[in-house]
Write an enzyme that holds these catalytic residues in place. Structure first.
Site, PDB file in Angstrom:
ATOM      1  N   HIS A   1      -0.684 -10.871  -4.901  1.00  0.00           N
ATOM      2  CA  HIS A   1       0.743 -10.539  -4.752  1.00  0.00           C
ATOM      3  C   HIS A   1       1.661 -11.584  -5.401  1.00  0.00           C
ATOM      4  CE1 HIS A   1      -0.730  -7.461  -2.213  1.00  0.00           C
ATOM      5  NE2 HIS A   1      -1.153  -8.283  -1.275  1.00  0.00           N
TER       6      HIS A   1
ATOM      7  N   ASP B   1      -3.278  -2.792  -4.814  1.00  0.00           N
ATOM      8  CA  ASP B   1      -2.218  -3.775  -4.541  1.00  0.00           C
ATOM      9  C   ASP B   1      -1.323  -3.967  -5.769  1.00  0.00           C
ATOM     10  OD1 ASP B   1      -2.922  -4.364  -1.914  1.00  0.00           O
ATOM     11  OD2 ASP B   1      -4.138  -6.104  -2.459  1.00  0.00           O
TER      12      ASP B   1
ATOM     13  N   HIS C   1       0.838  -1.210   0.000  1.00  0.00           N
ATOM     14  CA  HIS C   1       0.000   0.000   0.000  1.00  0.00           C
ATOM     15  C   HIS C   1       0.872   1.259   0.000  1.00  0.00           C
ATOM     16  CE1 HIS C   1      -3.169  -2.713   2.155  1.00  0.00           C
ATOM     17  NE2 HIS C   1      -2.938  -3.087   0.907  1.00  0.00           N
TER      18      HIS C   1
ATOM     19  N   HIS D   1      -9.358  -2.088  -4.591  1.00  0.00           N
ATOM     20  CA  HIS D   1      -8.228  -2.412  -3.717  1.00  0.00           C
ATOM     21  C   HIS D   1      -7.255  -3.377  -4.396  1.00  0.00           C
ATOM     22  CE1 HIS D   1      -5.857  -2.524  -0.127  1.00  0.00           C
ATOM     23  NE2 HIS D   1      -5.672  -3.809  -0.389  1.00  0.00           N
TER      24      HIS D   1
HETATM   25 ZN   LIG Z   1      -3.799  -4.695  -0.126  1.00  0.00          ZN
END
Ligand SMILES: [Zn+2]
Length: 327
Positions: free
Chosen positions: A286, A263, A101, A259
């Site tokens: 991720h 990311d 973030h 969101h």
């Molecule tokens: Zn996040």
């Protein structure tokens, strides 16, 4: 070849003097501090963002650890864990988690160079979004430096897949665009998609405030595994089936996919520079974002560094305040 590249930079600099769209690197005007809890550790952490010289990039330093082993560059090659968040580490086995973030805020604010000092192993989660970091950087101020901004231009399609999760980078003539889709069983999230054309103001308005989210059914499981210990309704949207447990509800109807874009912007900034291209993803996270960067940089024909930035108007999208507006 090197002489040619240097000439291109020189020409770019000269053009920059006369070209109102000249792009240079940026850093913070002053240092600024904040404190908060780590989402996974639950411990209180103090963090200071410092200005840094041209060409530094984003560098993290653990002030609770002495010596050279305390330093970790924000770079895809230093990513050591992607299960719950993006964790970077170094040869001394020192790690810093939940950097995504903060990295997204650096990308969104057009900060090329900064040193992040932190007294623990995890970036504070704040409200679960990038908005508090954007606010911190706005308070510190952003200043232009001497060196031209460098960017990574995508030259050919690079794609990774894990089951139905995919992430792909495509070439684009200019700018950086994101096209993201998600699908979750929980009815409150379900299917969402969002297309985002990157610019600093668009990042701040459309993406930076979107909070991280989790599912009530998984919270106990995570906490038993030593994760999400700092997680609460103050720093995450918690979903149970078709219900949002946070009293204040959502910040956007499609806060979840926004969101995921936040990311991805943070994870992709671990390329070391802004990107010129298009990122298209379905349920990426991720792990896949990092695999995509590893695949991109494993193929030297898939990308190039653009350092003739003064002549490249596409990078103007990374400025918060267009130079011509300031003139
Ligand atoms: Zn996040």
């Amino acid at each position: 070849m090197f002489a040619g590249s240097k000439n291109a930079v020189e020409i770019g600099r000269k053009a920059g003097a006369a070209n109102s769209m000249a792009m240079r690197q940026h850093t913070l005007k002053t240092a600024i501090n904040c404190t908060g809890v780590g989402l996974h550790s639950g411990t209180k952490i103090s963090m200071t963002l410092h200005p840094a010289e041209d060409g530094t990039g984003i560098v993290f330093r653990r002030v609770d650890i002495a010596g050279a082993g305390s330093v970790i560059p924000a770079h895809w090659s230093h990513v050591v864990d992607t299960r719950m968040c993006t964790v970077i580490g170094n040869d001394a086995k020192v790690t810093i988690g939940t950097i995504e973030h903060l990295m997204a805020a650096f990308a969104g604010m057009g900060v090329d160079n900064a040193i992040v000092e932190i007294n623990g192993g995890e970036i504070p989660v704040m409200d679960g979004s990038a908005a508090p970091f954007v606010f911190l950087m706005e308070c510190a101020g952003i200043t232009e430096q001497d060196a031209p901004r460098r960017a990574i231009k995508i030259l050919k399609k690079v794609s990774v897949r894990d089951g139905d999760k995919t992430a792909t980078l495509y070439p684009a003539s200019d700018g950086f665009a994101v096209d993201f889709g998600i699908a979750f069983a929980a009815a409150a999230v379900a299917h969402q998609s969002y297309t985002f054309s990157f610019s600093g103001p668009a990042f701040a308005a459309e993406i930076s405030r979107a909070r991280t989210f989790g599912f009530l059914e998984e919270v106990a499981q995570l906490q038993a595994a030593g994760l999400a210990r700092g997680g609460s309704l103050d720093n995450a949207v918690v979903v149970s089936g078709d219900r949002i447990l946070n009293e204040e509800g959502l910040r956007f109807d499609d806060e979840f996919v926004r969101h995921k874009i936040l990311d991805a912007v943070g994870d992709l900034y671990l390329a070391g520079h802004p990107m010129i291209g298009r990122f298209q993803a379905h349920c990426s996270g991720h792990a896949i974002n990092n695999r995509l960067l590893r695949q991109l940089f494993a193929d030297p024909t898939a990308w190039t560094i653009v350092d003739d930035v003064a002549a490249n108007e596409s990078l103007s999208s990374w400025r918060i305040v267009p130079r011509r507006a300031m003139a």
